[in-house]
Design a protein around this motif. Sequence first.
Motif, PDB file in Angstrom:
ATOM      1  N   UNK A   5       0.858  -1.185   0.000  1.00  0.00           N
ATOM      2  CA  UNK A   5       0.000   0.000   0.000  1.00  0.00           C
ATOM      3  C   UNK A   5       0.893   1.233   0.000  1.00  0.00           C
ATOM      4  N   UNK A   6       0.406   2.301  -0.605  1.00  0.00           N
ATOM      5  CA  UNK A   6       1.210   3.512  -0.688  1.00  0.00           C
ATOM      6  C   UNK A   6       1.314   4.231   0.652  1.00  0.00           C
ATOM      7  N   UNK A   7       0.675   3.702   1.684  1.00  0.00           N
ATOM      8  CA  UNK A   7       0.801   4.273   3.023  1.00  0.00           C
ATOM      9  C   UNK A   7       1.673   3.409   3.932  1.00  0.00           C
ATOM     10  N   UNK A   8       2.253   2.334   3.412  1.00  0.00           N
ATOM     11  CA  UNK A   8       3.134   1.468   4.198  1.00  0.00           C
ATOM     12  C   UNK A   8       4.427   2.196   4.548  1.00  0.00           C
ATOM     13  N   UNK A   9       4.934   1.921   5.747  1.00  0.00           N
ATOM     14  CA  UNK A   9       6.192   2.531   6.175  1.00  0.00           C
ATOM     15  C   UNK A   9       7.360   2.169   5.249  1.00  0.00           C
ATOM     16  N   UNK A  10       7.498   0.908   4.816  1.00  0.00           N
ATOM     17  CA  UNK A  10       8.618   0.607   3.898  1.00  0.00           C
ATOM     18  C   UNK A  10       8.538   1.380   2.579  1.00  0.00           C
ATOM     19  N   UNK A  11       7.331   1.674   2.124  1.00  0.00           N
ATOM     20  CA  UNK A  11       7.191   2.448   0.892  1.00  0.00           C
ATOM     21  C   UNK A  11       7.557   3.908   1.117  1.00  0.00           C
ATOM     22  N   UNK A  12       7.133   4.464   2.237  1.00  0.00           N
ATOM     23  CA  UNK A  12       7.342   5.887   2.507  1.00  0.00           C
ATOM     24  C   UNK A  12       8.759   6.223   2.978  1.00  0.00           C
ATOM     25  N   UNK A  13       9.474   5.252   3.522  1.00  0.00           N
ATOM     26  CA  UNK A  13      10.805   5.507   4.081  1.00  0.00           C
ATOM     27  C   UNK A  13      11.761   6.161   3.088  1.00  0.00           C
ATOM     28  N   UNK A  14      11.898   5.688   1.846  1.00  0.00           N
ATOM     29  CA  UNK A  14      12.817   6.359   0.914  1.00  0.00           C
ATOM     30  C   UNK A  14      12.421   7.810   0.618  1.00  0.00           C
ATOM     31  N   UNK A  15      11.128   8.094   0.558  1.00  0.00           N
ATOM     32  CA  UNK A  15      10.674   9.461   0.293  1.00  0.00           C
ATOM     33  C   UNK A  15      11.028  10.387   1.459  1.00  0.00           C
ATOM     34  N   UNK A  16      10.786   9.902   2.677  1.00  0.00           N
ATOM     35  CA  UNK A  16      11.081  10.718   3.860  1.00  0.00           C
ATOM     36  C   UNK A  16      12.583  10.948   3.977  1.00  0.00           C
ATOM     37  N   UNK A  17      13.367   9.888   3.817  1.00  0.00           N
ATOM     38  CA  UNK A  17      14.828  10.021   3.917  1.00  0.00           C
ATOM     39  C   UNK A  17      15.364  10.967   2.844  1.00  0.00           C
ATOM     40  N   UNK A  18      14.864  10.849   1.630  1.00  0.00           N
ATOM     41  CA  UNK A  18      15.314  11.728   0.545  1.00  0.00           C
ATOM     42  C   UNK A  18      14.925  13.169   0.814  1.00  0.00           C
ATOM     43  N   UNK A  19      13.722  13.375   1.302  1.00  0.00           N
ATOM     44  CA  UNK A  19      13.275  14.733   1.606  1.00  0.00           C
ATOM     45  C   UNK A  19      14.104  15.381   2.696  1.00  0.00           C
ATOM     46  N   UNK A  20      14.354  14.638   3.780  1.00  0.00           N
ATOM     47  CA  UNK A  20      15.145  15.182   4.891  1.00  0.00           C
ATOM     48  C   UNK A  20      16.577  15.471   4.440  1.00  0.00           C
ATOM     49  N   UNK A  21      17.188  14.519   3.751  1.00  0.00           N
ATOM     50  CA  UNK A  21      18.568  14.720   3.294  1.00  0.00           C
ATOM     51  C   UNK A  21      18.663  15.861   2.288  1.00  0.00           C
ATOM     52  N   UNK A  22      17.713  15.925   1.357  1.00  0.00           N
ATOM     53  CA  UNK A  22      17.731  16.985   0.354  1.00  0.00           C
ATOM     54  C   UNK A  22      17.580  18.362   0.967  1.00  0.00           C
ATOM     55  N   UNK A  23      16.646  18.503   1.895  1.00  0.00           N
ATOM     56  CA  UNK A  23      16.438  19.804   2.539  1.00  0.00           C
ATOM     57  C   UNK A  23      17.644  20.186   3.388  1.00  0.00           C
ATOM     58  N   UNK A  24      18.146  19.237   4.172  1.00  0.00           N
ATOM     59  CA  UNK A  24      19.274  19.532   5.054  1.00  0.00           C
ATOM     60  C   UNK A  24      20.512  19.958   4.262  1.00  0.00           C
ATOM     61  N   UNK A  25      20.885  19.186   3.268  1.00  0.00           N
ATOM     62  CA  UNK A  25      22.086  19.535   2.500  1.00  0.00           C
ATOM     63  C   UNK A  25      21.843  20.692   1.548  1.00  0.00           C
ATOM     64  N   UNK A  26      20.597  20.887   1.142  1.00  0.00           N
ATOM     65  CA  UNK A  26      20.274  22.054   0.335  1.00  0.00           C
ATOM     66  C   UNK A  26      20.480  23.341   1.111  1.00  0.00           C
ATOM     67  N   UNK A  27      20.068  23.336   2.378  1.00  0.00           N
ATOM     68  CA  UNK A  27      20.297  24.515   3.221  1.00  0.00           C
ATOM     69  C   UNK A  27      21.781  24.668   3.568  1.00  0.00           C
ATOM     70  N   UNK A  28      22.436  23.539   3.818  1.00  0.00           N
ATOM     71  CA  UNK A  28      23.849  23.594   4.190  1.00  0.00           C
ATOM     72  C   UNK A  28      24.706  24.167   3.059  1.00  0.00           C
ATOM     73  N   UNK A  29      24.490  23.671   1.845  1.00  0.00           N
ATOM     74  CA  UNK A  29      25.269  24.136   0.694  1.00  0.00           C
ATOM     75  C   UNK A  29      24.613  25.310  -0.033  1.00  0.00           C
ATOM     76  N   UNK A  30      23.397  25.660   0.364  1.00  0.00           N
ATOM     77  CA  UNK A  30      22.641  26.745  -0.260  1.00  0.00           C
ATOM     78  C   UNK A  30      22.529  26.573  -1.772  1.00  0.00           C
ATOM     79  N   UNK A  31      22.172  25.345  -2.172  1.00  0.00           N
ATOM     80  CA  UNK A  31      22.085  25.029  -3.595  1.00  0.00           C
ATOM     81  C   UNK A  31      20.918  24.075  -3.835  1.00  0.00           C
TER      82      UNK A  31
END
Length: 136
Positions: free
Chosen positions: A75-101
């Motif tokens: 299901x599209x609400x399963x934790x294993x399905x959502x985990x890559x999206x959440x991890x990518x979002x957190x990493x992208x935002x964090x490093x985007x702010x860090x490198x300002x890019x």
Amino acid sequence: MALRNRLRDGLRPWHGVMLAVFVAGTGITLLRAGIVTGETVLRAVLSGLFGLLIFQFTLGNVWGYAVEYYNAGGSWTDLPFLTPFVAAGVAGVALGFYFESVAVAAWVAFWVFVAVAALVALGAWFVTGYREVGPS
């Protein structure tokens, strides 16, 4: 059939999204160039096309991941399905702010998504394998 009818029947909302991505990529490149010459227009069009290609590649992979997961019974609400999206979002935002890019943020988010999706897939395969074999 008239060309107008073929265009009306063949155009989908997705084509509008692709056109918007191309126009945005071309426009941003032209704005950054400052002076508009034949060379800058050519570079801007190539940049818009490259941006569209990357956009389609990324969205296509994410959509493929979602469809395959759903077709496998998830299901599209399963934790294993959502985990890559959440991890990518957190990493992208964090490093985007860090490198300002934004480019760094997008690059990191894509590759974190790929790595975490692979780890989740391997983990699910490992757990499922043990469930199918059962206790000895």
